[in-house]
Design an enzyme around this catalytic site. Structure first.
Site, PDB file in Angstrom:
ATOM      1  N   PRO A  96       0.724  -1.271   0.051  1.00  0.00           N
ATOM      2  CG  PRO A  96      -0.697  -1.422   1.812  1.00  0.00           C
ATOM      3  CD  PRO A  96       0.767  -2.144   0.958  1.00  0.00           C
ATOM      4  CB  ALA A  97       2.571   3.194   2.135  1.00  0.00           C
TER       5      ALA A  97
ATOM      6  CG  ASP B 293      54.642 -46.738   2.281  1.00  0.00           C
ATOM      7  OD1 ASP B 293      54.611 -46.938   1.194  1.00  0.00           O
ATOM      8  OD2 ASP B 293      55.440 -46.304   2.970  1.00  0.00           O
TER       9      ASP B 293
ATOM     10  CG  MET C 168      61.268 -51.918  10.261  1.00  0.00           C
ATOM     11  SD  MET C 168      61.790 -52.180   8.602  1.00  0.00           S
ATOM     12  CE  MET C 168      63.461 -50.882   8.764  1.00  0.00           C
TER      13      MET C 168
ATOM     14  N   GLY D  95      52.402 -45.896  17.797  1.00  0.00           N
ATOM     15  CA  GLY D  95      52.646 -44.710  18.413  1.00  0.00           C
ATOM     16  C   GLY D  95      51.663 -43.519  17.734  1.00  0.00           C
TER      17      GLY D  95
ATOM     18  CB  ALA E 126      58.227 -44.148  13.652  1.00  0.00           C
TER      19      ALA E 126
ATOM     20  CG  ASP F 261      61.670 -38.021   6.723  1.00  0.00           C
ATOM     21  OD1 ASP F 261      61.365 -36.909   6.424  1.00  0.00           O
ATOM     22  OD2 ASP F 261      62.479 -38.453   6.208  1.00  0.00           O
TER      23      ASP F 261
ATOM     24  CE  LYS G  89      58.155 -51.344   0.152  1.00  0.00           C
ATOM     25  NZ  LYS G  89      59.691 -50.962  -0.287  1.00  0.00           N
TER      26      LYS G  89
HETATM   27  N1  SAH Z   1      59.518 -43.976   7.068  1.00  0.00           N
HETATM   28  C1  SAH Z   1      59.129 -44.726   8.385  1.00  0.00           C
HETATM   29  C2  SAH Z   1      59.859 -45.783   8.913  1.00  0.00           C
HETATM   30  C3  SAH Z   1      59.245 -46.847   7.955  1.00  0.00           C
HETATM   31  S1  SAH Z   1      60.102 -48.469   8.799  1.00  0.00           S
HETATM   32  C4  SAH Z   1      59.226 -43.392   9.537  1.00  0.00           C
HETATM   33  O1  SAH Z   1      60.097 -42.400   9.106  1.00  0.00           O
HETATM   34  O2  SAH Z   1      58.882 -43.486  10.410  1.00  0.00           O
HETATM   35  C5  SAH Z   1      58.727 -49.108   9.492  1.00  0.00           C
HETATM   36  C6  SAH Z   1      58.828 -49.034  10.816  1.00  0.00           C
HETATM   37  O3  SAH Z   1      58.811 -47.706  11.634  1.00  0.00           O
HETATM   38  C7  SAH Z   1      58.248 -50.033  11.779  1.00  0.00           C
HETATM   39  O4  SAH Z   1      58.291 -51.411  11.672  1.00  0.00           O
HETATM   40  C8  SAH Z   1      58.178 -49.335  13.067  1.00  0.00           C
HETATM   41  O5  SAH Z   1      59.323 -49.638  13.745  1.00  0.00           O
HETATM   42  C9  SAH Z   1      58.167 -48.012  12.638  1.00  0.00           C
HETATM   43  N2  SAH Z   1      56.949 -47.167  12.822  1.00  0.00           N
HETATM   44  C10 SAH Z   1      56.144 -46.627  12.026  1.00  0.00           C
HETATM   45  N3  SAH Z   1      55.029 -46.150  12.307  1.00  0.00           N
HETATM   46  C11 SAH Z   1      55.152 -46.513  13.560  1.00  0.00           C
HETATM   47  C12 SAH Z   1      54.130 -46.320  14.738  1.00  0.00           C
HETATM   48  N4  SAH Z   1      53.099 -45.391  14.601  1.00  0.00           N
HETATM   49  N5  SAH Z   1      54.464 -46.425  15.684  1.00  0.00           N
HETATM   50  C13 SAH Z   1      55.559 -47.285  16.256  1.00  0.00           C
HETATM   51  N6  SAH Z   1      56.487 -47.547  15.104  1.00  0.00           N
HETATM   52  C14 SAH Z   1      56.349 -46.871  13.877  1.00  0.00           C
END
Ligand code: SAH
Length: 471
Positions: free
Chosen positions: A45-46, A250, A384, A413, A334, A305, A272
């Site tokens: 109206p307005a 991996d 390992m 870990g 690790a 790494d 692996k």
């Molecule tokens: N490139 C990886 C290592 C690969 S060899 C790094 O820098 O961590 C794989 C080994 O790493 C395993 O057998 C174990 O000893 C170690 N690893 C990797 N992740 C792990 C985790 N979350 N807790 C404990 N050990 C770990």
């Protein structure tokens, strides 16, 4: 859950839109509609003064009086913005009857469409809607975006729009185009725009186009994924995961990390793991080459790494030999992750002056320099090592390390399932067996391991005696 709203961006240029209501709310709607190029008819109206002025100029059409369904004639869209719920309902019903999309301001129940909160930077718009469930939340999010989105994004979008044809010509392949844009946005151009240097930005764009070879060669990024928690990824790793066409990962690269990667990236597991299905290294090399040669951006994602027991070096040698460009992004290995999450300060003052990262992989273990490893005042981090634990214990003690040296095993870990088994070098193999520690696990040997008893903070406290396993 109710079905979500379907988002749309609508081209209103030259189309008639009816707004019912002549107050301030209606005015705001009319303003936005005019900005979008709509032909607005205001029925009321307005009219409040601004609307009245627009009507006087002929910028909008005014339908005077009480709501009449004939106001809807020729309209594509209807907004009811009166302060009378009864009139708003009548408008909504009339619109529905004609299958017109109608929005009733502040009444989600009878609205066929909602108007989202939005942030605008030139042609770029971000719309936020909670579907009426939590308007305050949507508004808060909008405000956050308003603060966070750079004001020059609009100019950037305009620049790209201006050069769209050139871009397409230079990079007919969408993947190549996307790579070019990623590189462009990571470069100086956005900063030039942010500084208001438009000419500089244009020049930077020209130079980047000139530089870009019609590149079909792919690229491999060797990326450390850290121990699995996505929070421990680097920002660079995250960016590359978002750029990847193909990800070769991996088994240790966690699902949570992979979930952050570009959705349409092809994911190939080449894990692996001792004892399980095994993709030979040669096959991994062949896959990297195949995808890179097809012009793809390949992310080779490795747990931890890439250069710490990850065979990253071999992969680079292979890529170099085949002329494929590459880069490397470090990850949290690790040993560092496990130490942090178990409360083991690797070089605690007075306990250790060095840390050694050691592979206990069966073949390697034979050739280790046990005499040096058995020396004191150092922390050993064995990768390992679960299967080799009895041998590590035996060799270190045989070479003079005290049997009561503290030692800790960290299984999974930094994962929610992390377990820490803590004891002496002498007793740890028995303890680990009693607790059924499996792979992946990292073994620490050295005085600092004992600190986990007090400094642990993540997950369950360290397991110390087999009898307490169930406690
Ligand atoms: N490139 C990886 C290592 C690969 S060899 C790094 O820098 O961590 C794989 C080994 O790493 C395993 O057998 C174990 O000893 C170690 N690893 C990797 N992740 C792990 C985790 N979350 N807790 C404990 N050990 C770990």
């Amino acid at each position: 859950m109710t079905a979500p709203l379907f988002p749309l961006f609508v081209d209103l240029r030259g189309r008639r839109v009816l707004v019912v209501g002549g107050g301030a709310v209606a005015r705001r709607k009319v303003e936005a509609l005019r900005e979008a190029g709509a032909r607005v008819r205001v029925g009321a109206p307005a009219l409040e003064p601004t609307l009245a002025a627009w009507a006087a100029q002929g910028a909008i059409e005014h339908a005077p009086g009480r709501f009449a369904p004939s106001w809807l004639d020729g309209a594509w869209l209807v907004i009811a913005a009166t302060d009378s719920p009864a009139i708003n309902r009548a408008v909504a019903a009339a619109a529905e009857a004609r299958r017109l999309w109608v929005n009733v301001v502040d009444d989600v129940d009878i609205s066929a469409f909602h108007v989202p909160a939005r942030v605008r930077r030139g042609p770029l718009q971000v719309a936020v809607s909670s579907g009426g469930a939590a308007p305050m939340l949507a508004r808060a999010l909008r405000e956050r975006l308003e603060r966070e989105l750079d004001p020059t994004l609009g100019e950037l979008a305009a620049l790209l729009a201006r050069h769209r044809a050139r871009l397409r010509a230079a990079f007919p392949d969408t993947r190549a185009r996307r790579r070019f844009l990623d590189a462009l946005l990571a470069g100086e151009l956005p900063q030039l725009l942010a500084r208001g240097d438009r000419d500089g930005a244009e020049r930077a764009f020209d130079a980047a186009i000139a530089r870009a070879k019609p590149e079909r060669r792919g690229h491999v990024a060797l990326v450390g994924a850290g121990p699995g928690d996505p929070g421990l990824l680097t920002l660079r790793a995250l960016r590359l995961l978002n750029r990847a066409d193909v990800i070769l990962h991996d088994r240790l690269a966690s699902a949570e990390v992979l979930a952050l990667a570009r959705r349409d990236a092809e994911r190939i597991e080449v894990g692996k793991q001792a004892g399980r299905h095994h993709v030979p290294q040669a096959r991994i090399h062949a896959l990297m080459l195949e995808h890179a040669r097809a012009g793809r951006f390949v992310v080779r994602l490795k747990g931890g790494d890439p250069f710490v027991f990850g065979r990253g070096g071999e992969e680079l040698e292979f890529l170099r030999a085949h002329g494929v460009s590459y880069e490397v992004v470090p990850g949290i290995t690790a040993a560092l992750a496990c130490a942090a999450y178990a409360g083991i300060p690797l070089t605690h003052r007075g306990h250790a002056q060095s840390v050694r990262l050691v592979t206990a992989h069966c073949q390697a273990a034979d050739t280790l320099d046990w005499a040096t490893l058995a020396a004191g005042r150092q922390t050993l981090a064995f990768y390992m090592g679960v299967a080799e634990l009895p041998r590590i214990r035996e060799r270190l003690i045989a070479h003079g390390r005290a049997p009561d040296t503290p030692a800790a095993l960290v299984e999974n870990g930094s994962h929610p399932t992390q377990r820490v088994v803590l004891g002496t070098l002498d007793a740890l193999p028995t303890l680990a067996r009693a607790h059924g520690v499996g792979s992946p696990a990292l073994l620490f040997v050295g005085e600092v391991a004992a600190l986990a008893a007090d400094l642990h903070w993540f997950g369950a406290p360290p397991l110390r005696e087999p009898l307490h396993a169930a406690a």
